[in-house]
Structure formats: structure tokens, C-alpha cells
Design an enzyme around this catalytic site. Sequence first.
Site, PDB file in Angstrom:
ATOM      1  N   CYS A   1       0.844  -1.205   0.000  1.00 16.92           N
ATOM      2  CA  CYS A   1       0.000   0.000   0.000  1.00 16.92           C
ATOM      3  C   CYS A   1       0.876   1.250   0.000  1.00 16.92           C
ATOM      4  O   CYS A   1       1.511   1.556  -0.992  1.00 16.92           O
ATOM      5  CB  CYS A   1      -0.978  -0.036   1.173  1.00 16.92           C
ATOM      6  SG  CYS A   1      -2.378   1.098   0.964  1.00 16.92           S
TER       7      CYS A   1
ATOM      8  N   HIS B   1      -3.639  -5.568   0.866  1.00 12.86           N
ATOM      9  CA  HIS B   1      -2.992  -5.836   2.146  1.00 12.86           C
ATOM     10  C   HIS B   1      -2.986  -7.332   2.478  1.00 12.86           C
ATOM     11  O   HIS B   1      -3.883  -7.817   3.178  1.00 12.86           O
ATOM     12  CB  HIS B   1      -3.716  -5.087   3.264  1.00 12.86           C
ATOM     13  CG  HIS B   1      -3.481  -3.616   3.271  1.00 12.86           C
ATOM     14  ND1 HIS B   1      -2.490  -3.021   4.024  1.00 12.86           N
ATOM     15  CD2 HIS B   1      -4.116  -2.609   2.623  1.00 12.86           C
ATOM     16  CE1 HIS B   1      -2.513  -1.712   3.838  1.00 12.86           C
ATOM     17  NE2 HIS B   1      -3.491  -1.435   2.987  1.00 12.86           N
TER      18      HIS B   1
ATOM     19  N   GLU C   1      -1.086  -8.727   4.598  1.00 11.40           N
ATOM     20  CA  GLU C   1      -0.869  -8.844   6.041  1.00 11.40           C
ATOM     21  C   GLU C   1      -2.165  -8.696   6.838  1.00 11.40           C
ATOM     22  O   GLU C   1      -2.194  -8.951   8.051  1.00 11.40           O
ATOM     23  CB  GLU C   1       0.171  -7.814   6.504  1.00 11.40           C
ATOM     24  CG  GLU C   1      -0.340  -6.412   6.763  1.00 11.40           C
ATOM     25  CD  GLU C   1      -0.677  -5.598   5.529  1.00 11.40           C
ATOM     26  OE1 GLU C   1      -0.925  -4.386   5.676  1.00 11.40           O
ATOM     27  OE2 GLU C   1      -0.706  -6.159   4.416  1.00 11.40           O
TER      28      GLU C   1
END
Length: 347
Positions: free
Chosen positions: A162, A289, A291
Site C-alpha cells: 500500500c 494488504h 498482512e
Amino acid sequence: MEQNPQLPDQHTPPRPQHDDPGHEVVDREGNIKLPGFKSVDLGHESTEPLGHSAEATAVKQPVRTLILTGFGINCEEEFAAAYQLAGAEPTIVHLNQVLHGHVSIHDYDILNFPGGFSFGDDLGSGVVLANKLRYRKNAEGRTLLDDIKQFIANGKFVMGICNGFQVLVKLGLLPNLSGNVTPEVTLTHNASGRYEDRWVRLKVNPKSNSPFLKGIDSMEVPVRHGEGRLIIKGEETLAEIEARALNCLAYTDFDGSPTDVYPHNPNGADLNCAGLTDTTGQVFGLMPHPEAFLSLYNHPDWARRKRQNPGLSEEGDGLRLFRNIVEHVQSQRSATTSHQEAHQFSS
């Protein structure tokens, strides 16, 4: 007369607070050593200086990953959790600790730029941080970009998610077709004209040479961005990115076909591109994302999916990226050790 508040100087390294007893680490000469931040450990902060003892280096070393934070970055903990679940040793440090030479990126295997809003996106997402890395020189006259280029030349890896992806693009590390680390593409405001927070499906380019994506065909992860639209200026640049398979991730519809249709493609990116690698495959960045999807239970539809398929894996799609790169670094290390042992035996 009311005085203006005294704001901290952003160009000085962070210092331990006096009202935090036990936080300071002082060497025999009386110099304060800045503590490292060992992420996802109990209490978050480590009172031990960064580095390893001789005993620790004598045994098999884990893959060491450095995660930068500060100046509005806010996804460092999820990043660190992903690496710990993948079997690596994550360390979070404030960017100033690197810029001031208290921490060297060369002590790590993977350098990571998390998501967030560095410098408030005031001049555009990733612009200020990229300029800080490109132009700010240390006492030796080197910039952090100089060190990152050497880091990559040494065969190590860089990942940006990002805002971190935006920084790598604005620096020119992605896609870096010329090898001169000059910006060749950009990321700008979403075609929808608004911030997008939604789950998307991604397809991996089967021709990609990135070890981050090895063995992955598709994944589902969330996006959370306002400036994720990749713009590729010039037909030659676009054609070369496609020819070299640097457009490693594409937004897809529910059938798994790359699409420019909103909201499956949340930002209107050229080539429906959600992520890029450089020509070496060592530098990897993406807008979504991974994660944020480390566990099945991160997904808003996990309960229905688990009922329909009780044997469904409880790992999230995003964790595979981190497992891939950690295993790749471990395999590289094993291959190097085997080669050295073979050389010693033959000599």
C-alpha cells in the site's frame, strides 16, 4: 501571551523517555543505545540493543526482516505478525534509527515498507517519504536509497504494501526497467474519486519470476487506499512491463478473469495491475494488504465458508506471500552453506 507549543524535531532520532524507567540502555561509556522493537513480543518493546550475540550467530540463524515505521506508517504490527507466523524474526524500527545509522539495513535479509499514511499523504501518497530516502544524506554522504540499491545488489529482498508500494514506485525502484532507479510509472487517485475499503480477488501472473509469489495462482485480500490507480505513461513502457511479466498481480472478477470493471478493480489501474516487481524479482510491491488476511477468521465471510467446508484451512491467503519469501531466503542460505562446505572439502 500564549506561546506556541515546542514540537519535536523530526530530523533527530527518537530517544527514550525519562519517565519510562528501565527503557534506556546505556553502554559502559555512558552512551544511550536505542532499543529495538521486537514486534508481536509481549509488551512490544525490547530493552536489548539491536543485534545478536556470538552464541546466537553460531546456531542456525532465522530469516531477519526489518520493518520500518514512523511518520504516519501504521501497519507495521500486522506486517511483523505475518513474518513471525511464517517463521522469520521481525524487527520494527523507527525510520530515524536507520537514517541516523543506529540500525543498518544490511544486517537483515528483507527490508519492508508497510502501509499507512506517511507524512499524511500531504504531497501525494509516498512522495515525501520517497524524497527523504532519495535525498537525505548521512554523515558519510550516502542516502538510504544508496544503501537500498546495495542491499538489492547483494541479493536481498524489498517488499512494500500500500503506502510502501507507493514509496517504491515514487522512488523508481518499481518497475525500474532502466536500472537507473528513476520513476517510470505512478500511483494516483482512484478512478472512483474516493477511498476504497473492500475485499478484492487477485490473479498472479504465471510468468512472474518473483519468489514472493511462487506457487500461488490467486488470492483474496482487502484493499484500503485512496491513491492506488497505477498509471503507465507510454506504450513502450506498458509493453515492456507486460513482456517482462512485471505486472505480477491483476484484479479479477468472480470468474478469475482480469477486469477493469469497478468494484472488482477498485481503482481503475492500467493493466488491471494490483502489484509490480522489478526486473530481478527481488523488489515486490502491491496495493492490497496480504498482512490483513493471515487467518481465516480475518475474512468477513469466514463462518459461512467454514460451515460449507469444515476442512477449510484456517490460514489466510495473505500468509502464503510471507511463507514464500521466508522459505526462499532459507533455501538460498542452505544452498550457499552447502556450496561453501563442498568447496572446503574439495580443497
